[in-house]
Design an enzyme around this catalytic site. Sequence first.
Site, PDB file in Angstrom:
ATOM      1  N   GLY A   1       0.818  -1.208   0.000  1.00 31.19           N
ATOM      2  CA  GLY A   1       0.000   0.000   0.000  1.00 31.19           C
ATOM      3  C   GLY A   1       0.852   1.258   0.000  1.00 31.19           C
ATOM      4  O   GLY A   1       2.080   1.212   0.141  1.00 31.19           O
ATOM      5  N   GLN A   2       0.201   2.398  -0.117  1.00 27.66           N
ATOM      6  CA  GLN A   2       0.928   3.655  -0.232  1.00 27.66           C
ATOM      7  C   GLN A   2       1.782   3.952   1.005  1.00 27.66           C
ATOM      8  O   GLN A   2       2.972   4.273   0.900  1.00 27.66           O
ATOM      9  CB  GLN A   2      -0.057   4.810  -0.461  1.00 27.66           C
ATOM     10  CG  GLN A   2      -0.802   4.732  -1.784  1.00 27.66           C
ATOM     11  CD  GLN A   2      -1.600   5.993  -2.028  1.00 27.66           C
ATOM     12  OE1 GLN A   2      -1.086   7.033  -2.394  1.00 27.66           O
ATOM     13  NE2 GLN A   2      -2.912   5.901  -1.806  1.00 27.66           N
TER      14      GLN A   2
ATOM     15  N   LEU B   1      -5.538  -9.986   6.984  1.00 25.50           N
ATOM     16  CA  LEU B   1      -6.372  -9.307   7.974  1.00 25.50           C
ATOM     17  C   LEU B   1      -7.771  -9.899   8.081  1.00 25.50           C
ATOM     18  O   LEU B   1      -8.511  -9.565   8.999  1.00 25.50           O
ATOM     19  CB  LEU B   1      -6.454  -7.803   7.677  1.00 25.50           C
ATOM     20  CG  LEU B   1      -5.376  -6.950   8.366  1.00 25.50           C
ATOM     21  CD1 LEU B   1      -3.995  -7.271   7.799  1.00 25.50           C
ATOM     22  CD2 LEU B   1      -5.671  -5.470   8.213  1.00 25.50           C
TER      23      LEU B   1
ATOM     24  N   ASP C   1     -11.057  10.023   8.116  1.00 24.56           N
ATOM     25  CA  ASP C   1     -12.066  11.061   8.311  1.00 24.56           C
ATOM     26  C   ASP C   1     -13.482  10.534   8.113  1.00 24.56           C
ATOM     27  O   ASP C   1     -14.454  11.184   8.504  1.00 24.56           O
ATOM     28  CB  ASP C   1     -11.825  12.222   7.339  1.00 24.56           C
ATOM     29  CG  ASP C   1     -11.877  11.778   5.889  1.00 24.56           C
ATOM     30  OD1 ASP C   1     -11.034  10.948   5.486  1.00 24.56           O
ATOM     31  OD2 ASP C   1     -12.757  12.253   5.145  1.00 24.56           O
TER      32      ASP C   1
ATOM     33  N   TYR D   1     -17.922   1.712   5.179  1.00 26.22           N
ATOM     34  CA  TYR D   1     -16.483   1.873   5.382  1.00 26.22           C
ATOM     35  C   TYR D   1     -16.210   2.614   6.687  1.00 26.22           C
ATOM     36  O   TYR D   1     -15.399   2.179   7.514  1.00 26.22           O
ATOM     37  CB  TYR D   1     -15.870   2.610   4.198  1.00 26.22           C
ATOM     38  CG  TYR D   1     -14.426   3.010   4.399  1.00 26.22           C
ATOM     39  CD1 TYR D   1     -13.422   2.043   4.455  1.00 26.22           C
ATOM     40  CD2 TYR D   1     -14.066   4.346   4.541  1.00 26.22           C
ATOM     41  CE1 TYR D   1     -12.090   2.409   4.649  1.00 26.22           C
ATOM     42  CE2 TYR D   1     -12.743   4.719   4.725  1.00 26.22           C
ATOM     43  CZ  TYR D   1     -11.765   3.746   4.777  1.00 26.22           C
ATOM     44  OH  TYR D   1     -10.454   4.113   4.975  1.00 26.22           O
TER      45      TYR D   1
ATOM     46  N   LYS E   1     -14.289   1.161  10.091  1.00 27.37           N
ATOM     47  CA  LYS E   1     -13.092   1.809  10.630  1.00 27.37           C
ATOM     48  C   LYS E   1     -13.322   2.281  12.067  1.00 27.37           C
ATOM     49  O   LYS E   1     -12.422   2.205  12.899  1.00 27.37           O
ATOM     50  CB  LYS E   1     -12.682   2.978   9.742  1.00 27.37           C
ATOM     51  CG  LYS E   1     -12.163   2.569   8.363  1.00 27.37           C
ATOM     52  CD  LYS E   1     -10.862   1.775   8.440  1.00 27.37           C
ATOM     53  CE  LYS E   1      -9.681   2.648   8.801  1.00 27.37           C
ATOM     54  NZ  LYS E   1      -8.383   1.895   8.766  1.00 27.37           N
TER      55      LYS E   1
END
Length: 283
Positions: free
Chosen positions: A10-11, A33, A98, A121, A125
């Site tokens: 990932g980034q 995961l 966020d 989502y 989270k």
Amino acid sequence: MSILVFGSTGQVATELKRLAPDAIFLGRAQADLSDPAACAAAIRAARPTAVINAAAWTAVDKAEAEEAAAEVVNGDAPTAMAEACAELGIPFVHISTDYVFDGAGETPFTPDHPTAPLGAYGRTKLKGEEGVRAAGGPHAILRTSWVFSAHGNNFLKTMLRLGAERDGLTVVADQIGGPTPASAIAEACLAIAAQLSVDASKSGTYHFSGTPDASWADFAREIMAQAGLDCTITDIPSSQFPTPAKRPANSRMACETLAVFGLSRPDWKAATTQALKDLGAIT
């Protein structure tokens, strides 16, 4: 420090590899995961001095149709990781989003602002955040937004590609937030992990996003200008770009509490320049 990182391609994980090449990186093949118990077992086996979770279910729209699966990855797995870290008494740094907020108003959200996710989502989270806190060990939840880099799939790379192909693009202008370079997130995670290892009292939830706040259309215009692309960006409302998952209109985040770690908001325009250089789009 001996750091264990969940995530490999990932980034943020890619940037962590550049900054901390000696860390242990667990990709999906080493720690899936979707199997929280295996993630916890990996921590207990490695016995690192700190853990950074840079992996997640990030397919926002897909989560609407597959919330149960996303909840395991974003909720149950970080909880299991945090519990294992608490048992070992080591710091756990977890990246959140966020999207745990409803995006109402125009005031930047503080870390203690009431959460109210708009979709699956955000809900998954948020469950992860709650599990990390409940584990009771030294931890930092780092909420960020609009991540970009020269790696993986992200808005900057999409705009760069489309800007080279088209004379004009329509881009949403009524969602406001802080584009955040993955490199800065990686640096922040390492700094936070190091400080938590000597001062667990700094545990808590923090916000980290780029400055200045901008719309997606503003971000797109900056990319075109820096890359020298003759592509006109036309503002449109979110209603003209419907998606399965509703996006927060206000993704502004108050990041002042990061000062406890000696951190401040990164300049996303400067980071855009660096990303474009890394991609060979500018010299």
